[in-house]
Design a protein around this motif. Structure first.
Motif, short mmCIF file in Angstrom:
data_model
loop_
_atom_site.label_atom_id
_atom_site.label_comp_id
_atom_site.label_asym_id
_atom_site.label_seq_id
_atom_site.Cartn_x
_atom_site.Cartn_y
_atom_site.Cartn_z
N ALA A 52 28.08 78.12 43.08
CA ALA A 52 28.63 79.44 43.03
C ALA A 52 28.00 80.33 44.09
CB ALA A 52 28.37 80.08 41.67
N GLY A 74 27.96 75.21 23.90
CA GLY A 74 27.04 74.31 24.60
C GLY A 74 25.73 74.17 23.83
N GLY A 80 29.15 82.94 28.60
CA GLY A 80 29.26 82.91 30.05
C GLY A 80 28.92 84.30 30.57
N HIS A 87 27.36 74.46 29.59
CA HIS A 87 28.78 74.25 29.95
C HIS A 87 29.23 75.14 31.11
CE1 HIS A 87 29.81 72.51 25.71
NE2 HIS A 87 28.88 71.84 26.36
N GLY A 104 31.37 82.83 23.27
CA GLY A 104 31.20 82.31 24.61
C GLY A 104 30.13 83.04 25.39
N GLY A 123 30.78 87.18 28.42
CA GLY A 123 30.29 87.43 27.07
C GLY A 123 28.88 88.00 27.08
C1 LIG Z 1 34.68 74.68 40.68
C2 LIG Z 1 34.56 76.17 40.50
C3 LIG Z 1 33.94 76.93 41.47
C4 LIG Z 1 33.80 78.30 41.31
N1 LIG Z 1 33.12 78.99 42.26
C5 LIG Z 1 32.86 80.29 42.06
C6 LIG Z 1 32.01 80.98 42.97
O1 LIG Z 1 31.49 80.42 43.94
N2 LIG Z 1 31.78 82.30 42.72
C7 LIG Z 1 32.33 82.95 41.65
O2 LIG Z 1 32.07 84.14 41.47
N3 LIG Z 1 33.15 82.31 40.79
C8 LIG Z 1 33.40 80.99 40.95
N4 LIG Z 1 34.19 80.32 40.05
C9 LIG Z 1 34.86 81.08 38.96
C10 LIG Z 1 33.88 81.36 37.83
O3 LIG Z 1 33.32 80.15 37.38
C11 LIG Z 1 34.58 82.06 36.66
O4 LIG Z 1 35.25 83.19 37.13
C12 LIG Z 1 33.56 82.46 35.59
O5 LIG Z 1 32.91 81.32 35.09
C13 LIG Z 1 34.22 83.21 34.44
O6 LIG Z 1 33.24 83.58 33.51
P1 LIG Z 1 33.54 83.63 31.96
O7 LIG Z 1 32.32 84.19 31.31
O8 LIG Z 1 34.83 84.28 31.73
O9 LIG Z 1 33.74 82.11 31.50
P2 LIG Z 1 32.78 80.84 31.61
O10 LIG Z 1 31.81 81.00 32.70
O11 LIG Z 1 33.67 79.66 31.61
O12 LIG Z 1 31.96 80.88 30.24
C14 LIG Z 1 32.57 80.65 29.01
C15 LIG Z 1 31.53 80.18 28.02
O13 LIG Z 1 32.12 80.19 26.72
C16 LIG Z 1 31.81 78.99 26.05
N5 LIG Z 1 32.89 78.74 25.07
C17 LIG Z 1 34.19 78.47 25.35
N6 LIG Z 1 34.90 78.36 24.21
C18 LIG Z 1 34.03 78.56 23.20
C19 LIG Z 1 34.18 78.57 21.77
N7 LIG Z 1 35.39 78.41 21.19
N8 LIG Z 1 33.07 78.79 21.02
C20 LIG Z 1 31.86 79.01 21.61
N9 LIG Z 1 31.67 78.99 22.96
C21 LIG Z 1 32.75 78.80 23.74
C22 LIG Z 1 31.72 77.96 27.17
O14 LIG Z 1 30.97 76.84 26.75
C23 LIG Z 1 31.04 78.77 28.28
O15 LIG Z 1 29.65 78.70 28.19
C24 LIG Z 1 34.34 78.94 40.18
C25 LIG Z 1 34.99 78.18 39.20
C26 LIG Z 1 35.08 76.80 39.34
C27 LIG Z 1 35.74 76.00 38.26
#
Ligand SMILES: Cc1cc2nc3c(=O)[nH]c(=O)nc-3n(C[C@H](O)[C@H](O)[C@H](O)COP(=O)(O)OP(=O)(O)OC[C@H]3O[C@@H](n4cnc5c(N)ncnc54)[C@H](O)[C@@H]3O)c2cc1C
Length: 549
Positions: free
Chosen positions: A55, A44, A19, A50, A17, A22
């Motif tokens: 934000a 993605g 994001g 994705h 992932g 990661g």
């Molecule tokens: C509508 C909305 C508004 C938000 N607004 C804010 C804001 O204004 N400010 C803020 O700080 N936070 C905000 N957030 C929260 C923020 O989006 C999350 O806290 C943040 O995205 C978490 O990051 P992450 O890296 O854990 O996951 P993500 O950002 O979700 O990234 C995960 C990545 O892993 C990939 N992935 C998933 N499963 C797999 C797999 N099995 N194999 C390969 N790739 C995979 C996905 O495609 C994605 O690219 C918001 C969330 C939402 C839904």
């Protein structure tokens, strides 16, 4: 497919992932030791495809990771210049002053960003440091060692037929083994879900809670655009039907992010979160802003809301859960990106220390200690009662008491202790017969749009010949149980119109899954009252293609 048919590649750390969590882990590992072999796999079609956040970014995570991010050209171009909060009624609004709110709610010093673009930039930083970043590679399975610990993932399996058998262009993918595997899949990660269940990581914790966030990008009349302005609303149209609210962020180029979050613990299965969002845009204050503009993109994603008391144990042998795969969103601030970045950094530091002394495949307890006892734990602990108060007492009491509790927590104590969430969001759903059907106005095609038209603005695509990635435990249950009991709410909670109950003349109703429309929000996996839908990852490169979400 047996593991032996697959090529195996060995790394120090394998990261599922790309994001903010990661990518931060990858950058930090290489900062600490450039000789470490680190790979990041992203489902993605490209990094960012994705990613869907608001934000408003609190830059504290980025500061800690890449202190010279400004010089390095990070796309944080729009500082927040004004911050407004309104309570909406159907035809009017009251502006709530900022002064009763504790300082943690202030957006001063934060930036309105496209997190998709921030992630693209972070991936470039990682690659410059020597990280291998592979987009279009879904991690579809975990690989376990002989003791039951996680030793890797399977990624890059393509070309299965609809029945799951290998098709003519079948590629078995690869096994990527690591001394440690980081799961940074974001909210309700499919591999993270498996790990949480296998090692019972949620034992003794409150259930995770979620919201569904939907978002559109609008290009608006330049005269109405106010770069840097941040607006949040509560109240209409949800009223007492559900918790949630909206955000409107003015970014660059006369663009505005218009988003709406509905807490998924709503009881009434007739509620239609997508239509609540569409209705919201007809509020006079919002309509006035959007009129004359055009919607250029649409997307949806679940958001974790359980916070401090819902974080599962985040390490098991060989594996660590990062970011929103744990659930690190500060709910009243609607911010999780800073914590996602900090968690990636902390996991990397723990893995670096372990690998240095030739450890591998064990539990990175130092990572968990850092999360719970460090900046992330402190950030989440202060706001831990806001969500349970809202669920228990509704919006207005929770605004007052939640504000008081955040103040006292800022001073180091709480009058409420740590409140419980109680039920899962699926279990919160009540029978349809107990609730009124909600009559939603038809979209007008100017401010509001039907779901399928909007889904075309997510540019989502799934190879049709593959098996559905939305798996039913019992394929009769949607019609035999969910339809009579709950009016089959999948028809409404899915923001992409994936699920339909088709009732043709004279024949029995059929449950249809249009998996091609899926935008990977994971709401079905969370909200199905029978917990009969399992979201597994489709083949890499499929799914939405967000531009600058
Ligand atoms: C509508 C909305 C508004 C938000 N607004 C804010 C804001 O204004 N400010 C803020 O700080 N936070 C905000 N957030 C929260 C923020 O989006 C999350 O806290 C943040 O995205 C978490 O990051 P992450 O890296 O854990 O996951 P993500 O950002 O979700 O990234 C995960 C990545 O892993 C990939 N992935 C998933 N499963 C797999 C797999 N099995 N194999 C390969 N790739 C995979 C996905 O495609 C994605 O690219 C918001 C969330 C939402 C839904």
């Amino acid at each position: 497919m047996s593991g032996s048919a697959r090529e195996t590649i060995e790394y120090d750390v394998v990261i599922a992932g790309a994001g903010p969590a990661g990518l931060s882990a990858a950058v930090r590992l290489k900062q600490l030791d450039s000789s470490l072999d680190v790979v990041v796999l992203e489902k993605g079609s490209e990094v960012g495809a994705h990613i869907l956040s608001g934000a408003v970014l609190d830059p504290s995570g980025l500061e800690a990771l890449i202190p010279d991010w400004k010089e390095k050209g990070a796309p944080l171009n729009v500082p927040v210049t004004s911050d407004k909060f309104y309570m909406l009624g159907e035809v009017g609004q009251i502006r709530v002053p900022g002064f009763p709110m504790p300082p943690l709610m202030n957006n001063h010093g934060n930036y309105i960003v496209s997190m998709a673009n921030v992630c693209r930039w972070m991936a470039e930083q990682a690659e410059e440091l020597g990280v291998e970043v592979f987009p279009g590679m879904a991690c579809s399975e975990l690989v376990y060692d002989e003791n039951g610990g996680v030793k890797g993932v399977v990624a890059g399996e393509f070309g299965k037929e609809a029945d799951g058998t290998p098709g003519p262009a079948y590629e078995p993918g690869m096994e990527l083994h690591g001394k440690y595997v980081f799961l940074s899949e974001g909210v309700r990660g499919s591999l993270a879900k498996e790990v949480i269940a296998k090692y019972d990581l949620s034992k003794g914790k409150e259930p995770q809670k979620f919201g569904i966030g939907m978002k559109e990008i609008w290009e608006i009349d330049p005269d109405k655009h106010n770069e840097g302005e941040v607006t949040h609303t509560m109240g209409w149209p949800l009223g007492g039907n559900a918790g949630g609210g909206s955000f409107i962020y003015h970014l660059e180029n006369n663009q505005v992010y218009v988003g709406f979050v509905v807490h998924l613990n709503y009881k009434n299965p007739h509620l239609f979160p997508y239509m609540e969002f569409q209705r919201f845009k007809h509020h006079p204050m919002v309509a006035e802003l959007l009129e004359g503009g055009k919607r250029v993109a649409y997307g949806a994603r679940a958001i974790s809301e359980g916070g401090y008391q819902s974080m599962p144990k985040m390490v098991a042998p060989g594996v660590a859960l990062l970011g929103c795969s744990v659930g690190m969103v500060n709910v009243p601030r609607i911010k999780g990106n800073h914590n996602a970045m900090l968690s990636g950094k902390a996991a990397a530091e723990a893995a670096f220390d372990a690998i240095k002394v030739e450890r591998s495949g064990d539990e990175l307890t130092a990572y968990e200690d850092d999360v719970r006892g460090g900046a992330i734990g402190k950030d989440l602990k202060k706001v831990r009662n806001v969500k349970p108060m809202w669920s228990k007492w509704g919006m207005l009491p929770s605004l007052a008491l939640g504000g008081l509790d955040m103040w006292t927590n800022t001073l180091g104590f709480s009058l409420f202790g740590t409140m419980k969430h109680g039920k899962t969001d699926a279990a919160a759903t009540e029978e349809a017969s107990k609730h009124k059907v909600i009559d939603y106005p038809k979209p007008d095609g100017k401010l509001s749009f039907d779901r399928l038209t909007n889904v075309s603005f997510a540019m989502t695509n799934h190879e049709e010949s593959q098996p559905s990635h939305l798996q039913l435990g019992d394929d009769k249950l949607p019609i035999s149980v969910n339809l009579p009991k709950y009016g089959e709410p999948a028809q409404r909670y899915c923001p992409a119109g994936v699920y339909e109950v088709v009732e043709e003349d004279g024949s029995d109703p059929r449950f249809v899954i249009n998996f091609q429309n899926c935008v990977h929000c994971k709401t079905c996996d969370i909200k199905d009252p029978s917990q009969n839908i399992n979201w597994v990852t489709p083949q890499g490169g499929d799914g939405p293609n967000y531009p600058n979400m």
